[in-house]
Design a protein around this motif. Structure first.
Motif, PDB file in Angstrom:
ATOM      1  N   VAL A  46       0.849  -1.335  -0.169  1.00 43.38           N
ATOM      2  CA  VAL A  46      -0.134   0.141  -0.019  1.00 43.38           C
ATOM      3  C   VAL A  46       1.059   1.201   0.014  1.00 43.38           C
ATOM      4  O   VAL A  46       1.815   1.347   0.734  1.00 43.38           O
ATOM      5  CB  VAL A  46      -1.078   0.176   1.053  1.00 43.38           C
ATOM      6  N   TYR A  77       0.342   5.358  -0.023  1.00 39.78           N
ATOM      7  CA  TYR A  77      -0.768   6.528   0.508  1.00 39.78           C
ATOM      8  C   TYR A  77      -0.149   7.865   0.059  1.00 39.78           C
ATOM      9  O   TYR A  77       1.014   8.268   0.366  1.00 39.78           O
ATOM     10  CB  TYR A  77      -1.102   6.807   1.907  1.00 39.78           C
ATOM     11  N   HIS A  92      -5.180   6.109  -2.053  1.00 45.56           N
ATOM     12  CA  HIS A  92      -4.310   5.327  -1.889  1.00 45.56           C
ATOM     13  C   HIS A  92      -4.150   4.137  -2.914  1.00 45.56           C
ATOM     14  O   HIS A  92      -5.359   4.107  -3.597  1.00 45.56           O
ATOM     15  CB  HIS A  92      -4.335   4.674  -0.366  1.00 45.56           C
ATOM     16  N   TYR A 146      -3.735  -0.173  -3.200  1.00 47.52           N
ATOM     17  CA  TYR A 146      -3.206  -1.470  -2.828  1.00 47.52           C
ATOM     18  C   TYR A 146      -2.846  -2.164  -4.227  1.00 47.52           C
ATOM     19  O   TYR A 146      -3.809  -2.608  -4.781  1.00 47.52           O
ATOM     20  CB  TYR A 146      -4.444  -1.933  -2.128  1.00 47.52           C
ATOM     21  N   ASP A 173      -4.770  -1.258  -7.256  1.00 48.88           N
ATOM     22  CA  ASP A 173      -5.917  -0.783  -6.966  1.00 48.88           C
ATOM     23  C   ASP A 173      -5.949   0.643  -6.508  1.00 48.88           C
ATOM     24  O   ASP A 173      -5.302   0.665  -5.385  1.00 48.88           O
ATOM     25  CB  ASP A 173      -6.700  -1.805  -6.220  1.00 48.88           C
ATOM     26  N   GLY A 191      -0.733  -3.057   4.863  1.00 47.30           N
ATOM     27  CA  GLY A 191      -2.223  -3.204   4.734  1.00 47.30           C
ATOM     28  C   GLY A 191      -3.020  -3.033   6.072  1.00 47.30           C
ATOM     29  O   GLY A 191      -2.265  -2.473   6.964  1.00 47.30           O
ATOM     30  N   VAL A 192      -4.078  -3.879   6.321  1.00 41.08           N
ATOM     31  CA  VAL A 192      -4.767  -3.995   7.484  1.00 41.08           C
ATOM     32  C   VAL A 192      -4.007  -4.265   8.749  1.00 41.08           C
ATOM     33  O   VAL A 192      -3.168  -5.105   8.915  1.00 41.08           O
ATOM     34  CB  VAL A 192      -5.866  -5.092   7.315  1.00 41.08           C
ATOM     35  N   SER A 193      -3.896  -3.276   9.656  1.00 34.59           N
ATOM     36  CA  SER A 193      -3.489  -3.390  10.994  1.00 34.59           C
ATOM     37  C   SER A 193      -1.818  -3.210  10.846  1.00 34.59           C
ATOM     38  O   SER A 193      -1.060  -3.704  11.921  1.00 34.59           O
ATOM     39  CB  SER A 193      -3.756  -4.807  11.938  1.00 34.59           C
ATOM     40  N   ASP A 194      -1.166  -2.860   9.877  1.00 35.72           N
ATOM     41  CA  ASP A 194       0.116  -2.343   9.714  1.00 35.72           C
ATOM     42  C   ASP A 194       0.467  -1.043   9.963  1.00 35.72           C
ATOM     43  O   ASP A 194      -0.229  -0.293   9.303  1.00 35.72           O
ATOM     44  CB  ASP A 194       0.725  -2.958   8.382  1.00 35.72           C
ATOM     45  N   ILE A 195       1.447  -0.642  10.529  1.00 36.82           N
ATOM     46  CA  ILE A 195       1.641   0.669  10.778  1.00 36.82           C
ATOM     47  C   ILE A 195       2.299   1.268   9.356  1.00 36.82           C
ATOM     48  O   ILE A 195       2.543   0.724   8.389  1.00 36.82           O
ATOM     49  CB  ILE A 195       2.793   0.994  11.666  1.00 36.82           C
ATOM     50  N   GLN A 196       2.023   2.463   9.264  1.00 37.38           N
ATOM     51  CA  GLN A 196       2.560   3.172   7.989  1.00 37.38           C
ATOM     52  C   GLN A 196       3.725   4.228   8.421  1.00 37.38           C
ATOM     53  O   GLN A 196       4.194   4.487   9.367  1.00 37.38           O
ATOM     54  CB  GLN A 196       1.388   4.235   7.645  1.00 37.38           C
ATOM     55  N   ASN A 230      -7.665   1.084  16.237  1.00 35.11           N
ATOM     56  CA  ASN A 230      -6.275   1.162  16.488  1.00 35.11           C
ATOM     57  C   ASN A 230      -5.837   2.498  17.014  1.00 35.11           C
ATOM     58  O   ASN A 230      -6.459   3.345  16.284  1.00 35.11           O
ATOM     59  CB  ASN A 230      -5.409   0.504  15.374  1.00 35.11           C
ATOM     60  N   PHE A 282      -2.471   5.447  17.454  1.00 27.84           N
ATOM     61  CA  PHE A 282      -1.175   5.649  17.456  1.00 27.84           C
ATOM     62  C   PHE A 282      -0.870   7.083  17.818  1.00 27.84           C
ATOM     63  O   PHE A 282      -1.584   7.840  17.915  1.00 27.84           O
ATOM     64  CB  PHE A 282      -0.929   5.564  15.692  1.00 27.84           C
ATOM     65  N   TYR A 313       2.187   9.284  16.531  1.00 28.16           N
ATOM     66  CA  TYR A 313       3.498   9.640  15.762  1.00 28.16           C
ATOM     67  C   TYR A 313       4.169  10.876  16.188  1.00 28.16           C
ATOM     68  O   TYR A 313       3.810  11.881  16.741  1.00 28.16           O
ATOM     69  CB  TYR A 313       2.943   9.772  14.352  1.00 28.16           C
ATOM     70  N   PHE A 327      -3.217  -1.674  19.735  1.00 28.63           N
ATOM     71  CA  PHE A 327      -4.004  -2.467  18.977  1.00 28.63           C
ATOM     72  C   PHE A 327      -5.049  -3.265  19.707  1.00 28.63           C
ATOM     73  O   PHE A 327      -6.233  -3.385  19.614  1.00 28.63           O
ATOM     74  CB  PHE A 327      -3.203  -3.542  18.172  1.00 28.63           C
ATOM     75  N   ASN A 331      -7.275   4.468  13.621  1.00 30.48           N
ATOM     76  CA  ASN A 331      -7.504   3.795  12.577  1.00 30.48           C
ATOM     77  C   ASN A 331      -8.822   3.077  12.713  1.00 30.48           C
ATOM     78  O   ASN A 331      -8.901   2.007  13.406  1.00 30.48           O
ATOM     79  CB  ASN A 331      -6.295   2.685  12.287  1.00 30.48           C
ATOM     80  N   ARG A 362     -11.736   0.601   7.753  1.00 31.22           N
ATOM     81  CA  ARG A 362     -11.122  -0.285   6.919  1.00 31.22           C
ATOM     82  C   ARG A 362     -11.991  -0.848   5.791  1.00 31.22           C
ATOM     83  O   ARG A 362     -12.998  -1.076   5.970  1.00 31.22           O
ATOM     84  CB  ARG A 362     -10.530  -1.508   7.881  1.00 31.22           C
ATOM     85  N   ASN A 413      -8.642  -4.618   2.541  1.00 26.51           N
ATOM     86  CA  ASN A 413      -7.275  -4.728   2.581  1.00 26.51           C
ATOM     87  C   ASN A 413      -6.342  -3.703   2.914  1.00 26.51           C
ATOM     88  O   ASN A 413      -5.257  -3.571   3.085  1.00 26.51           O
ATOM     89  CB  ASN A 413      -6.691  -5.255   1.073  1.00 26.51           C
ATOM     90  N   THR A 414      -6.922  -2.390   3.363  1.00 26.85           N
ATOM     91  CA  THR A 414      -6.310  -1.373   3.754  1.00 26.85           C
ATOM     92  C   THR A 414      -6.965  -0.509   5.077  1.00 26.85           C
ATOM     93  O   THR A 414      -8.233  -0.700   5.336  1.00 26.85           O
ATOM     94  CB  THR A 414      -5.868  -0.469   2.794  1.00 26.85           C
ATOM     95  N   ASP A 415      -5.957   0.311   5.693  1.00 23.40           N
ATOM     96  CA  ASP A 415      -6.548   0.992   6.916  1.00 23.40           C
ATOM     97  C   ASP A 415      -6.416   2.423   6.371  1.00 23.40           C
ATOM     98  O   ASP A 415      -5.847   2.776   5.516  1.00 23.40           O
ATOM     99  CB  ASP A 415      -5.710   0.735   8.059  1.00 23.40           C
ATOM    100  N   LEU A 438      -5.923   6.352   8.393  1.00 23.07           N
ATOM    101  CA  LEU A 438      -5.457   6.899   9.426  1.00 23.07           C
ATOM    102  C   LEU A 438      -6.241   8.135   9.477  1.00 23.07           C
ATOM    103  O   LEU A 438      -6.235   8.942   8.468  1.00 23.07           O
ATOM    104  CB  LEU A 438      -4.025   7.236   9.450  1.00 23.07           C
TER     105      LEU A 438
END
Lengths: 112, 116
Positions: free
Chosen positions: A31, A33, A48, A50, A53, A96-101, B32, B34, B36, B51, B94, B97, B100-102, B104
């Protein structure tokens, strides 16, 4: 070592003159953004990708477009910049989901 | 719509003072959370995240944050700040959803200045 690289760091353009901002990543993330951050405001998501996509935010102006020719690169195109588009543009990546950016250092755009 | 509020826009402290930055979010579901940090001239980087599990989370450089679900809050704390903590701090949530993506949602940030 920088993992999300934005070029240039500073960009000056003229009112109405198309401009392209660049972002590359070495993380191989799915991903990518693009955020816009105006002075004293929160970063605001523009769109963004993916993989290939493309996902546009509902309130992103048509003046803003993006391209992602491969996993590593993503471009932000502003077709006809207005004075109100002067801002810091941030690129980020994640898996993607639940991963930090992970963010790049940003490109500060000035419109004259 | 989801939103994040950071109460303090600009905080000035002396070294060794304690820090607490407020963050509240509006969203009734699972989130979720955060924090930063952006040091002068550098990119946004993750300080800590929540989380699930223990609501008291510890991050880098001695920072911690506590998630209080009943108050919709995720305040950032550090018992003793250093000059090198001078930076802008952003709280983010977050909550939306796709499959497949989040997405923020950021607060407007708090600028922290620490004087020796």
């Amino acid at each position: 070592d920088a993992m999300v690289i934005q070029n240039p760091r500073y960009q000056v353009t003229q009112f109405g003159k198309p401009v392209t901002l660049s972002c590359s990543q070495t993380l191989n993330h799915n991903v990518m953004y693009w955020y816009q951050q105006k002075s004293s405001q929160a970063p605001k998501l523009l769109f963004h990708y993916y993989d290939k996509d493309f996902n546009n935010e509902a309130d992103t102006p048509d003046n803003f477009q993006s391209r992602r020719p491969n996993t590593s690169f993503c471009f932000l195109d502003i077709r006809s910049p207005g004075l109100g588009d002067a801002a810091m543009y941030l690129c980020a990546t994640s898996n993607g989901v639940s991963d930090i950016q992970y963010f790049g250092a940003g490109t500060r755009l000035s419109v004259l | 719509a989801q939103s994040v509020s950071q109460h303090n826009h600009h905080v000035i402290l002396s070294e060794a003072a304690s820090l607490e930055l407020g963050c509240n979010y509006s969203y009734g579901g699972t989130v979720n959370l955060f924090w930063y940090v952006q040091y002068p001239g550098q990119h946004l980087q993750l300080l800590l995240k929540y989380f699930s599990g223990d609501p008291l989370v510890k991050g880098i450089k001695g920072f911690e944050a506590e998630f209080i679900k009943s108050k919709f809050s995720f305040n950032l704390r550090k018992p003793s700040v250093q000059w090198s903590d001078t930076a802008e701090y952003f709280c983010a949530v977050n909550a939306e959803r796709s499959y497949n993506t989040d997405k923020l949602i950021f607060g407007t940030g708090t600028r922290l200045q620490v004087f020796p």
